[in-house]
Design an enzyme around this catalytic site. Structure first.
Site, PDB file in Angstrom:
ATOM      1  N   HIS A  39       0.842  -1.211   0.000  1.00  0.00           N
ATOM      2  CA  HIS A  39       0.000   0.000   0.000  1.00  0.00           C
ATOM      3  C   HIS A  39       0.874   1.257   0.000  1.00  0.00           C
ATOM      4  CE1 HIS A  39      -2.825  -2.816   2.288  1.00  0.00           C
ATOM      5  NE2 HIS A  39      -3.543  -2.439   1.251  1.00  0.00           N
ATOM      6  N   GLN A  63     -18.027  -6.810  -0.278  1.00  0.00           N
ATOM      7  CA  GLN A  63     -17.135  -7.601  -1.129  1.00  0.00           C
ATOM      8  C   GLN A  63     -16.648  -8.881  -0.449  1.00  0.00           C
ATOM      9  OE1 GLN A  63     -14.145  -4.270  -1.428  1.00  0.00           O
ATOM     10  NE2 GLN A  63     -12.701  -5.970  -1.439  1.00  0.00           N
ATOM     11  N   GLY A 149      -2.656  -2.006  -6.735  1.00  0.00           N
ATOM     12  CA  GLY A 149      -1.565  -2.970  -6.855  1.00  0.00           C
ATOM     13  C   GLY A 149      -1.886  -4.043  -7.884  1.00  0.00           C
ATOM     14  N   LYS A 151      -0.974  -6.913  -7.487  1.00  0.00           N
ATOM     15  CA  LYS A 151      -1.203  -8.117  -6.661  1.00  0.00           C
ATOM     16  C   LYS A 151      -2.632  -8.638  -6.869  1.00  0.00           C
ATOM     17  CE  LYS A 151      -1.542 -10.663  -2.788  1.00  0.00           C
ATOM     18  NZ  LYS A 151      -2.833 -10.303  -2.288  1.00  0.00           N
ATOM     19  N   ASP A 152      -3.599  -7.709  -6.887  1.00  0.00           N
ATOM     20  CA  ASP A 152      -4.991  -8.087  -7.176  1.00  0.00           C
ATOM     21  C   ASP A 152      -5.229  -7.800  -8.656  1.00  0.00           C
ATOM     22  OD1 ASP A 152      -6.010  -8.754  -4.444  1.00  0.00           O
ATOM     23  OD2 ASP A 152      -5.335  -6.728  -4.077  1.00  0.00           O
ATOM     24  N   GLN A 155      -8.795  -7.654 -10.041  1.00  0.00           N
ATOM     25  CA  GLN A 155      -9.431  -6.429  -9.537  1.00  0.00           C
ATOM     26  C   GLN A 155      -8.977  -5.212 -10.347  1.00  0.00           C
ATOM     27  OE1 GLN A 155     -10.063  -5.253  -5.254  1.00  0.00           O
ATOM     28  NE2 GLN A 155      -8.161  -4.152  -5.570  1.00  0.00           N
ATOM     29  N   MET A 186       3.130  -9.230  -0.570  1.00  0.00           N
ATOM     30  CA  MET A 186       2.589  -8.575   0.627  1.00  0.00           C
ATOM     31  C   MET A 186       1.071  -8.499   0.526  1.00  0.00           C
ATOM     32  SD  MET A 186       5.211  -5.855   1.974  1.00  0.00           S
ATOM     33  CE  MET A 186       6.952  -6.230   2.034  1.00  0.00           C
ATOM     34  N   SER A 187       0.426  -8.780   1.637  1.00  0.00           N
ATOM     35  CA  SER A 187      -1.038  -8.789   1.696  1.00  0.00           C
ATOM     36  C   SER A 187      -1.446  -8.580   3.144  1.00  0.00           C
ATOM     37  CB  SER A 187      -1.543 -10.151   1.221  1.00  0.00           C
ATOM     38  OG  SER A 187      -2.896 -10.320   1.597  1.00  0.00           O
TER      39      SER A 187
HETATM   40  O1  PAF Z   1      -7.979  -4.060  -2.759  1.00  0.00           O
HETATM   41  C1  PAF Z   1      -8.666  -3.674  -1.792  1.00  0.00           C
HETATM   42  O2  PAF Z   1      -8.165  -3.462  -0.676  1.00  0.00           O
HETATM   43  C2  PAF Z   1     -10.168  -3.475  -1.974  1.00  0.00           C
HETATM   44  O3  PAF Z   1     -10.696  -4.440  -2.815  1.00  0.00           O
HETATM   45  C3  PAF Z   1     -10.543  -2.060  -2.453  1.00  0.00           C
HETATM   46  C4  PAF Z   1      -9.995  -1.770  -3.840  1.00  0.00           C
HETATM   47  C5  PAF Z   1     -10.028  -1.039  -1.460  1.00  0.00           C
HETATM   48  C6  PAF Z   1     -12.069  -1.920  -2.526  1.00  0.00           C
HETATM   49  O4  PAF Z   1     -12.659  -2.121  -1.274  1.00  0.00           O
END
Ligand code: PAF
Length: 281
Positions: A39, A63, A149, A151-152, A155, A186-187
């Site tokens: 982050h 989510q 990122g 990483k996702d 998304q 990292m997560s």
């Molecule tokens: O990647 C995340 O932490 C979440 O999916 C996000 C993009 C903040 C949406 O809630």
């Protein structure tokens, strides 16, 4: 200087209005908190590209397809604020549930295509939740650029799709995955791993790197995939939800890296679901 912590949309709108009136550009880094170096690299990218950076922290219930996952998601607001202070983020926007989902809330943003397969196939409703909250965060912050990122990876493609399809005046920028020294991506979920499970976790990335190298050398996808899954299972992963090779631009399924491709995986380790992806070809 300490970033300003803002909890209401009205305050956020006033601040952004003042910045824009002064001709300043605005970046947003959407997060669910439990901030790590991944982050923080997004915040740094935001500070380099924009005059002002807003970090949003909201653990979005819509989510999470599993109530326990939502309940157990790490919550570390004070520590998060301290980390952001060092990076000179301008505003930390921490709305509450009522701010984001007021009574009677009934709208959903739903993306087709790139949401099919991978996490979309294993987490019912997940990407509708992500797409809806990200659309709200984009319209609430009025940011010029948003930082996500790789990483996702799925998304990231979903969010790019929303910005394009809905004509949102924002540029979505994907930033490289940040890894621990042993290769583990990292997560925030890594905080949930026991000490023992943490020592096994890097095996996912190691298996993927080995697979990618052998694929590049012309190896057979099915055989290499089976070997990588066995390697992860031997290391203690209990269930590999998916291990796919997909086109980097639209996530079409591939069996050879004959165009820019990504290897993407999700797997469970000691009750924690980990995901990772790497570029191939
Ligand atoms: O990647 C995340 O932490 C979440 O999916 C996000 C993009 C903040 C949406 O809630």
């Amino acid at each position: 200087m300490k970033p300003q912590i803002i909890r209401t949309l009205a305050e956020l709108r006033q601040i952004v209005k003042d910045w824009k009136a002064a001709g300043e550009t605005v970046g947003v880094v959407p997060t669910m908190g439990a901030l790590h170096q991944g982050h923080l690299s997004l915040v740094r990218a935001g500070k380099e590209a924009c005059d002002r950076v807003i970090v949003t922290i909201f653990i979005n219930p819509k989510q999470f397809n599993n109530p326990d996952d939502y309940k157990n998601y790490p919550r570390t607001e004070e520590e998060d604020a301290r980390k952001l202070e060092a990076l000179k983020a301008d505003v930390v926007y921490v709305p509450d549930g009522a701010q984001m989902y007021p009574a009677g809330f009934a709208s959903t943003v739903s993306v087709e295509g790139v949401t099919e397969g991978l996490c979309g196939a294993h987490r019912a409703g997940h990407f509708d939740g992500v797409a809806t909250i990200v659309t709200k965060l984009f319209t609430q912050t009025q940011a010029d650029k948003a930082f996500f990122g790789e990483k996702d990876y799925q998304q990231l493609l979903v969010v790019k799709r929303i910005a394009t399809d809905l004509d949102l005046p924002i540029e979505v920028i994907g930033c490289p995955t940040i890894r621990e020294e042993d290769g583990l991506a990292m997560s925030s979920r890594n905080l949930l791993l026991s000490d023992r499970a943490r020592t096994w976790a890097p095996e996912m990335n190691l298996a993927m790197e080995e697979l990618a190298e052998k694929l590049r050398a012309g190896g057979d996808w099915d055989a290499l995939k089976a070997a990588a899954i066995s390697r992860m299972e031997r290391a203690g992963f209990t269930e590999v939800e998916y291990l796919d090779l997909r086109a980097a631009d639209n996530l079409e399924l591939l069996s050879a890296p004959d165009r820019p491709a990504r290897l993407l995986a999700a797997a469970w380790l000691a009750g924690v679901r980990l995901i990772d992806n790497i570029a191939v070809g």
